[in-house]
Design an enzyme around this catalytic site. Structure first.
Site, mmCIF file in Angstrom:
data_model
loop_
_atom_site.group_PDB
_atom_site.id
_atom_site.type_symbol
_atom_site.label_atom_id
_atom_site.label_comp_id
_atom_site.label_asym_id
_atom_site.label_seq_id
_atom_site.Cartn_x
_atom_site.Cartn_y
_atom_site.Cartn_z
ATOM 1 N N SER A 80 4.003 0.369 -5.585
ATOM 2 C CA SER A 80 4.703 1.490 -6.207
ATOM 3 C C SER A 80 5.969 1.843 -5.451
ATOM 4 O O SER A 80 6.813 2.561 -5.968
ATOM 5 C CB SER A 80 3.797 2.721 -6.196
ATOM 6 O OG SER A 80 2.562 2.429 -6.769
ATOM 7 N N HIS B 213 5.033 -3.606 -11.929
ATOM 8 C CA HIS B 213 4.434 -2.305 -11.646
ATOM 9 C C HIS B 213 3.832 -1.687 -12.906
ATOM 10 O O HIS B 213 4.562 -1.201 -13.774
ATOM 11 C CB HIS B 213 5.502 -1.381 -11.030
ATOM 12 C CG HIS B 213 4.965 -0.073 -10.575
ATOM 13 N ND1 HIS B 213 5.533 1.132 -10.878
ATOM 14 C CD2 HIS B 213 3.855 0.224 -9.847
ATOM 15 C CE1 HIS B 213 4.818 2.106 -10.350
ATOM 16 N NE2 HIS B 213 3.794 1.577 -9.728
ATOM 17 N N GLU C 69 7.264 -1.651 -14.968
ATOM 18 C CA GLU C 69 8.549 -1.839 -14.284
ATOM 19 C C GLU C 69 8.533 -3.238 -13.663
ATOM 20 O O GLU C 69 7.614 -3.570 -12.910
ATOM 21 C CB GLU C 69 8.737 -0.785 -13.193
ATOM 22 C CG GLU C 69 9.042 0.602 -13.734
ATOM 23 C CD GLU C 69 9.032 1.692 -12.659
ATOM 24 O OE1 GLU C 69 9.842 2.618 -12.750
ATOM 25 O OE2 GLU C 69 8.186 1.618 -11.748
ATOM 26 N N ASN D 87 8.168 6.375 -10.066
ATOM 27 C CA ASN D 87 7.575 7.062 -8.915
ATOM 28 C C ASN D 87 8.606 7.834 -8.115
ATOM 29 O O ASN D 87 8.280 8.850 -7.491
ATOM 30 C CB ASN D 87 6.829 6.070 -8.030
ATOM 31 C CG ASN D 87 5.450 5.810 -8.583
ATOM 32 O OD1 ASN D 87 4.921 6.623 -9.343
ATOM 33 N ND2 ASN D 87 4.867 4.688 -8.236
HETATM 34 N N1 LIG Z 1 -3.271 4.524 -8.246
HETATM 35 C C1 LIG Z 1 -2.233 4.526 -9.060
HETATM 36 O O1 LIG Z 1 -2.079 5.427 -9.895
HETATM 37 C C2 LIG Z 1 -1.225 3.409 -8.989
HETATM 38 C C3 LIG Z 1 -0.321 3.259 -10.045
HETATM 39 C C4 LIG Z 1 0.570 2.181 -10.017
HETATM 40 C C5 LIG Z 1 0.568 1.312 -8.942
HETATM 41 N N2 LIG Z 1 -0.326 1.505 -7.920
HETATM 42 C C6 LIG Z 1 -0.301 0.541 -6.810
HETATM 43 O O2 LIG Z 1 -1.379 -0.360 -6.987
HETATM 44 C C7 LIG Z 1 -1.838 -0.816 -5.711
HETATM 45 C C8 LIG Z 1 -3.323 -0.535 -5.606
HETATM 46 O O3 LIG Z 1 -3.544 0.870 -5.652
HETATM 47 P P1 LIG Z 1 -4.935 1.475 -6.138
HETATM 48 O O4 LIG Z 1 -4.676 2.920 -6.353
HETATM 49 O O5 LIG Z 1 -5.513 0.635 -7.234
HETATM 50 O O6 LIG Z 1 -5.806 1.278 -4.792
HETATM 51 P P2 LIG Z 1 -7.397 1.359 -4.620
HETATM 52 O O7 LIG Z 1 -7.618 1.833 -3.250
HETATM 53 O O8 LIG Z 1 -8.015 2.104 -5.748
HETATM 54 O O9 LIG Z 1 -7.853 -0.180 -4.752
HETATM 55 C C9 LIG Z 1 -7.483 -1.175 -3.829
HETATM 56 C C10 LIG Z 1 -8.505 -2.311 -3.915
HETATM 57 O O10 LIG Z 1 -8.025 -3.406 -3.157
HETATM 58 C C11 LIG Z 1 -9.147 -3.991 -2.495
HETATM 59 N N3 LIG Z 1 -8.629 -4.753 -1.349
HETATM 60 C C12 LIG Z 1 -8.179 -4.309 -0.171
HETATM 61 N N4 LIG Z 1 -7.726 -5.332 0.579
HETATM 62 C C13 LIG Z 1 -7.890 -6.442 -0.143
HETATM 63 C C14 LIG Z 1 -7.621 -7.814 0.084
HETATM 64 N N5 LIG Z 1 -7.053 -8.226 1.214
HETATM 65 N N6 LIG Z 1 -7.955 -8.696 -0.893
HETATM 66 C C15 LIG Z 1 -8.520 -8.287 -2.039
HETATM 67 N N7 LIG Z 1 -8.783 -6.996 -2.303
HETATM 68 C C16 LIG Z 1 -8.472 -6.083 -1.371
HETATM 69 C C17 LIG Z 1 -10.033 -2.828 -2.128
HETATM 70 O O11 LIG Z 1 -11.378 -3.257 -1.948
HETATM 71 C C18 LIG Z 1 -9.865 -1.929 -3.355
HETATM 72 O O12 LIG Z 1 -10.842 -2.189 -4.357
HETATM 73 C C19 LIG Z 1 -0.996 -0.094 -4.668
HETATM 74 O O13 LIG Z 1 0.063 -0.933 -4.289
HETATM 75 C C20 LIG Z 1 -0.494 1.116 -5.434
HETATM 76 O O14 LIG Z 1 0.713 1.613 -4.920
HETATM 77 C C21 LIG Z 1 -1.231 2.521 -7.934
#
Ligand SMILES: NC(=O)c1ccc[n+]([C@@H]2O[C@H](COP(=O)([O-])OP(=O)(O)OC[C@H]3O[C@@H](n4cnc5c(N)ncnc54)[C@H](O)[C@@H]3O)[C@@H](O)[C@H]2O)c1
Length: 545
Positions: A121, A142, A154, A192
């Site tokens: 993000s 994204h 994005e 964001n």
């Molecule tokens: N949460 C949101 O609203 C949102 C929206 C858009 C983008 N994002 C982006 O998406 C990405 C993930 O965010 P999230 O909120 O889903 O996080 P989250 O914490 O909900 O999930 C992350 C997952 O990654 C797994 N993980 C960690 N290290 C790993 C590895 N080395 N290999 C495989 N799996 C691994 C964890 O077990 C976990 O299930 C981030 O970069 C975030 O900025 C989040």
């Protein structure tokens, strides 16, 4: 001619990854879904089946289509299963060290033609790409939360991303039924950069005791016309993720203080209150992953509670449309209304007096002094349209305990809201009386402290100003920014549409008030906004202009 992408790997099946798997599989793409441990894989599988089962229950997905969708997904622990996929999208935690390590591993594991995409993000896609030997094949993709619902993606290109890779990813987005907006690699991209700045300010408002939890969310849903309140949205995003995004935006985005995560966020993350995913964030949820809010001990409002006084007669002072609308509103709710412009003596028997204007600071003060001399003891004196802090009007009377602000907002008929503005001198019973009156008017009311912009304008206007700054910096176009906020956040209108609707002069005046009060450099009105107001123009030429 874009290259067809047949198989996709998704790494990390948390809040975003599981939804991204669903998006691909729903649209006929075979997916290899990868997690770090067996337990995390089970959780990811549950996220996916939970979401598709809900879609079936709501009649949005046929059971046979759900089965076909799930049959396209292979689950695995570790990256080995990704050797032959055409594209990998990673959705692991928002930390540069984790993502760089993962990309180096993916580079070693995947076939040379595989495109590597990050769902980051805010982190630098360029820095992530530099961890691989194929930076021209690295791109940002994204998605927005929830990925199966939000239509925006994005697409982030770095200075070294190959144009054909961007074209391949844009074509894939179209195949998924998503709208791709392609932008350069800048912290927070479009959505964001605008959204998280706003969410951080909202969390800060709660932390400072300016407004209560439910009132803050209600204000932005009703008065701001947004689909969710900011605290509920932070819970959906995940407080840890929001925290990391803000940290990165602060570091990469010129160290704007408004990006520095408010201390409350850090405290909550450290306490393990991550939002919906942990079952506790700003709200409490039935269980981890649930959207069902359950009661907890959080105090509803920082304003002390009091007993409401009886109100039968309401005086409305002022001329013009705002005063007429107020008089109609109170009459419609069964109050005896005394509407006056000049003959203030007629207000002697009123239990509540609401002023709409004159709008000039000296005249507003003089009006309150005059009302103090006329109105009966205990009558509530309320300002509805003043640009002055309410305390200035309160101190123009000898009864500051009886004075408050009542700010009526009507962004749409079903979203009517009143901000009840209490000063340090307002008595709890005055605030309680105002709440009871709003209830009888059938209006949602929120109670907030006496600061420029109250709640809604104080959060909305800086966001609009940030959008103008983004346009000024030539990062994107007004159309793309409007589009991105509508499709990425589900906003009913984009920031430039909203600015044109509010009136640029009105927006500028409020921003000046906010800036004067806070001295926050980020709230200084964007020069482009000042220039358009001087030129008497909006952002778009409207029919009849
Ligand atoms: N949460 C949101 O609203 C949102 C929206 C858009 C983008 N994002 C982006 O998406 C990405 C993930 O965010 P999230 O909120 O889903 O996080 P989250 O914490 O909900 O999930 C992350 C997952 O990654 C797994 N993980 C960690 N290290 C790993 C590895 N080395 N290999 C495989 N799996 C691994 C964890 O077990 C976990 O299930 C981030 O970069 C975030 O900025 C989040």
């Amino acid at each position: 001619m874009a290259r067809e992408i047949h198989t996709v790997g998704v790494v990390g099946l948390g809040t975003m990854g599981a939804g991204i798997v669903e998006v691909f599989a729903r649209n006929g793409v075979d997916v290899v879904a990868v997690e770090i441990t067996d337990a995390a894989l089970d959780r990811g599988r549950d996220n996916l089946t939970g979401s598709t089962d809900r879609a079936v229950a709501r009649g949005k997905l046929a059971p046979a289509d759900r089965d076909a969708l799930l049959s396209r997904v292979t689950f695995a622990v570790g990256l080995d299963a990704l050797r032959e996929v055409d594209l990998v999208v990673e959705a692991v935690p928002e930390r540069l060290d984790i993502k760089r390590r993962l990309f180096a591993d993916l580079d070693r594991t995947c076939k040379p033609a595989t495109i590597l995409a990050t769902n980051t993000s805010s982190l630098s896609v360029t820095e992530i790409a530099a961890a691989t030997g194929r930076p021209e094949q690295v791109v940002g993709v994204h998605f927005f939360n929830p990925a199966p619902v939000m239509r925006l993606v994005e697409v982030i290109r770095t200075v070294v991303t190959a144009p054909e890779v961007v074209a391949d990813v844009e074509a894939l987005c179209a195949r998924l039924g998503k709208t791709g907006v392609t932008v350069d690699d800048r912290a927070g991209f479009i959505v964001n950069a605008l959204l998280l700045t706003y969410l951080n300010q909202a969390a800060g408002m709660l932390e400072s005791g300016h407004v209560g939890r439910e009132d803050l969310d209600t204000a932005m849903r009703l008065g701001g016309g947004l689909p969710m309140g900011p605290l509920a949205l932070l819970d959906l995003i995940g407080l840890d993720t929001a925290y990391e995004i803000l940290e990165t935006m602060y570091r990469r985005g010129g160290r704007d203080r408004r990006h520095a995560p408010v201390p409350l966020l850090r405290q909550m993350v450290t306490a393990g209150w991550l939002g919906r995913k942990s079952g506790r964030g700003f709200y409490s949820y039935e269980k981890p992953g649930s959207a069902v809010v359950v009661p907890d001990g959080w105090a509803p409002s920082p304003a002390p509670a009091g007993a409401a006084a009886q109100v039968a007669t309401v005086g409305v002072v002022g001329s013009g449309e705002p005063a007429e609308r107020l008089a109609e509103l109170f009459t419609g709710a069964g109050y005896d209304v005394v509407a006056v412009t000049g003959e203030l003596d007629r207000l002697a028997g009123a239990d509540l007096v609401v002023t709409a204007g004159p709008g000039d600071p000296d005249a507003d003060r003089a009006l309150f002094t005059a009302l103090d001399g006329i109105c009966k003891p205990g009558a509530v004196l309320a300002a509805s349209t003043t640009r002055l802090p309410v305390i200035d009007l309160a101190m123009a009377t000898g009864r500051p305990a009886d004075v408050l602000g009542l700010h009526f907002l009507d962004p749409a008929p079903d979203r009517a809201l009143v901000e009840i503005v209490h000063t340090v001198r307002t008595a709890p019973t005055t605030t309680a009386t105002a709440r009871a009156v709003c209830e009888r008017l059938g209006r949602a009311a929120v109670v907030c402290a006496d600061r420029a912009g109250y709640v809604v304008d104080a959060l909305l206007l800086p966001y609009l100003n940030d959008a103008v700054r983004m346009l000024e910096a030539s990062y994107s176009t007004a159309d793309d920014i409007d589009h991105a906020m509508r499709l990425g956040c589900g906003y009913p209108v984009g920031p430039f549409e909203l600015l044109d609707r509010i009136g640029l002069d009105v927006a500028l005046a409020t921003l000046r008030d906010l800036y004067r009060q806070s001295r926050e450099p980020g709230l200084a009105p964007a020069p482009l906004l000042e220039q358009l107001v001087t030129a008497g123009r909006g952002f778009r030429v409207h029919p009849g202009d």
